[in-house]
Design a protein around this motif. Structure first.
Motif: not given
Length: 477
Positions: A335, A406-407, A409-411, A413-414
């Motif tokens: 991502k 998921k972690a 991808y979340n990183w 985005a963060l």
């Protein structure tokens, strides 16, 4: 004219599969019986569909892979007439997967791999012509054999045409200019089957230099500048992540007067000893800058206290890209976030160190400096002041545990959100890197430029036959 080796076209295209999956394409196949059409029942459909980013899971109605311009013209006009939405796929490296269109027709141009060098006339300089399927590696290898070079991207599998027409950051853009600035002309196929040459429409040439990815039609080939091949000093320098703050602070001081001969891709990466700060170092030598190059290299090697890796050696542009290929040439799920910032400010460094990457997730920094930011009124590419393009990527192997993926991808985005919320993001950016939700044509290009592009689109592609083309030109009517 040289035909480079196109990616192999799997056999087994079946009329029965097409009849079962997409009978509406049978009239096209009847007209062009040798045309390669892959549908979801085709045994090689997934091999042809897959892109650099395996997170791209859109399933097209069909993938059509023309072998020549006649087949391409027939395919595009047939799809446009029957209102089948199309996407254009060449290298397949768009991290957002805009070359693959769900329930539409993918026009796969990987067979268009011809390259030739034209010597020019008495008053003209040499240039080259490259088909849309030509990759960075193909082009540099071809030019290297003739002791020539042109700026390209860092990755050998990227389509040269897609890279240049979208703007084009790379290892030599500080020295020679952006990829878009190298474009001298192009031939373009419109949805109604008209082949247009930019020699007959300078406004179209302006638009293709930075905003040419599908809005006005399919680029058949580009004509672009070529230069005598230089020697380069190139390789990798790496520092521990624990020294990232001082490394970036010291590098920012160098960036205040960054030599045009230097292009250094900066990224967080794990090269086998844990996540570290990595510079893909590339210096273009000429007769006047060798002493400057030696002095600058000394400063680069002093950015931190611990130099983990130093692979620098004299090379050629092609040999450097070939050396880098193993670091780039793999397919995984990712991502991508992207944002443009002015510099390595203390606030940016704080964001990066508050959320340090690990493993295969990371941040890539494209530099805009030197000739890359010299204003060019003949090019639509907009961002002509010193800047950094941050590609913030959460990456994982396709078989990674879903929670770990998921972690990652979340990183990404963060980090993107933190940079924007702290007021560090520039309004302009790099469309080729940026997810659609952060792309604003007026913000990136300016209202006047978007109006000019919209008029061209209305002239050449009024039916929006390529809905995933970019930039998106619906903001200004």
């Amino acid at each position: 004219m040289t035909q480079t080796t196109a990616p192999s076209i799997p056999a087994g295209v079946s009329v029965d599969d097409i009849q079962s999956d997409t009978p509406e394409l049978i009239p096209l196949l009847t007209t062009r019986p040798d045309l390669h059409i892959y549908t979801k029942s085709s045994p090689h459909f997934e091999d042809v569909r897959v892109t650099f980013n395996k997170e791209v899971t859109a399933i097209p109605r069909a993938i059509v892979r023309p072998n020549d311009e006649n087949e391409l013209v027939s395919t595009v006009t047939f799809c446009a007439k029957n209102e089948f939405p199309m996407s254009v796929r060449s290298g397949g490296h768009d991290p957002c997967g805009r070359g693959i269109i769900a329930d539409g027709i993918v026009i796969d141009l990987r067979a268009f791999t011809e390259i030739k060098v034209v010597d020019g006339n008495e008053n003209g300089s040499p240039y080259f012509i490259a088909g849309t399927g030509v990759t960075t590696g193909d082009l540099l290898r071809f030019l290297d054999e003739k002791n020539l070079v042109t700026p390209t991207g860092w990755c050998d599998e990227v389509s040269y045409t897609g890279w240049a027409a979208g703007g084009g950051y790379g290892s030599m853009t500080g020295y020679y200019g952006m990829g878009a600035d190298q474009i001298l002309g192009a031939r373009l196929l419109t949805p109604v089957g008209l082949i247009v040459d930019t020699d007959d429409d300078p406004e179209l040439l302006w638009a293709l230099r930075g905003a040419g990815l599908g809005n006005f039609g399919i680029i058949l080939e580009l004509r672009a500048k070529v230069y005598p091949r230089p020697q380069v000093l190139a390789g990798i320098l790496a520092y521990p992540l624990s020294e990232a703050a001082s490394v970036f602070e010291n590098f920012e001081k160098l960036c205040e007067d960054l030599p045009a001969a230097f292009s250094g891709e900066v990224l967080f990466s794990d090269l086998g000893a844990g996540t570290s700060v990595v510079f893909y170092y590339h210096w273009v030598y000429d007769d006047e800058n060798r002493d400057q190059g030696a002095a600058f290299l000394g400063k680069m090697k002093a950015l931190g206290n611990t130099l983990l890796l130093d692979t620098l050696a004299e090379s050629t542009p092609y040999d450097f890209v070939k050396m880098m290929a193993p670091n780039y040439r793999f397919r995984s799920s990712l991502k991508n976030q992207a944002v443009a910032v002015a510099n390595f400010s203390p606030k940016l460094i704080d964001v990066l160190l508050e959320h340090p990457p690990s493993g295969t997730i990371g941040v890539v920094f494209h530099h805009g400096h030197g000739k890359a930011i010299v204003p060019n009124p003949g090019a639509a590419f907009p961002i002509r002041k010193r800047h950094l393009i941050l590609g913030i990527t959460g990456r994982a192997a396709s078989d990674t545990d879903p929670e770990a993926k998921k972690a990652a991808y979340n990183w990404a985005a963060l980090v993107n959100r933190e940079i924007r919320e702290r007021g560090l993001a520039l309004e302009q950016g790099y469309w080729s890197f940026t997810p659609p939700e952060f792309c604003d044509a007026v913000g990136f290009f300016g209202e006047d430029s978007v109006r000019r592009m919209a008029k061209l689109k209305e002239r050449y592609n009024p039916g929006n036959a390529f809905p995933q083309a970019f930039p998106t030109l619906s903001e200004v009517q």
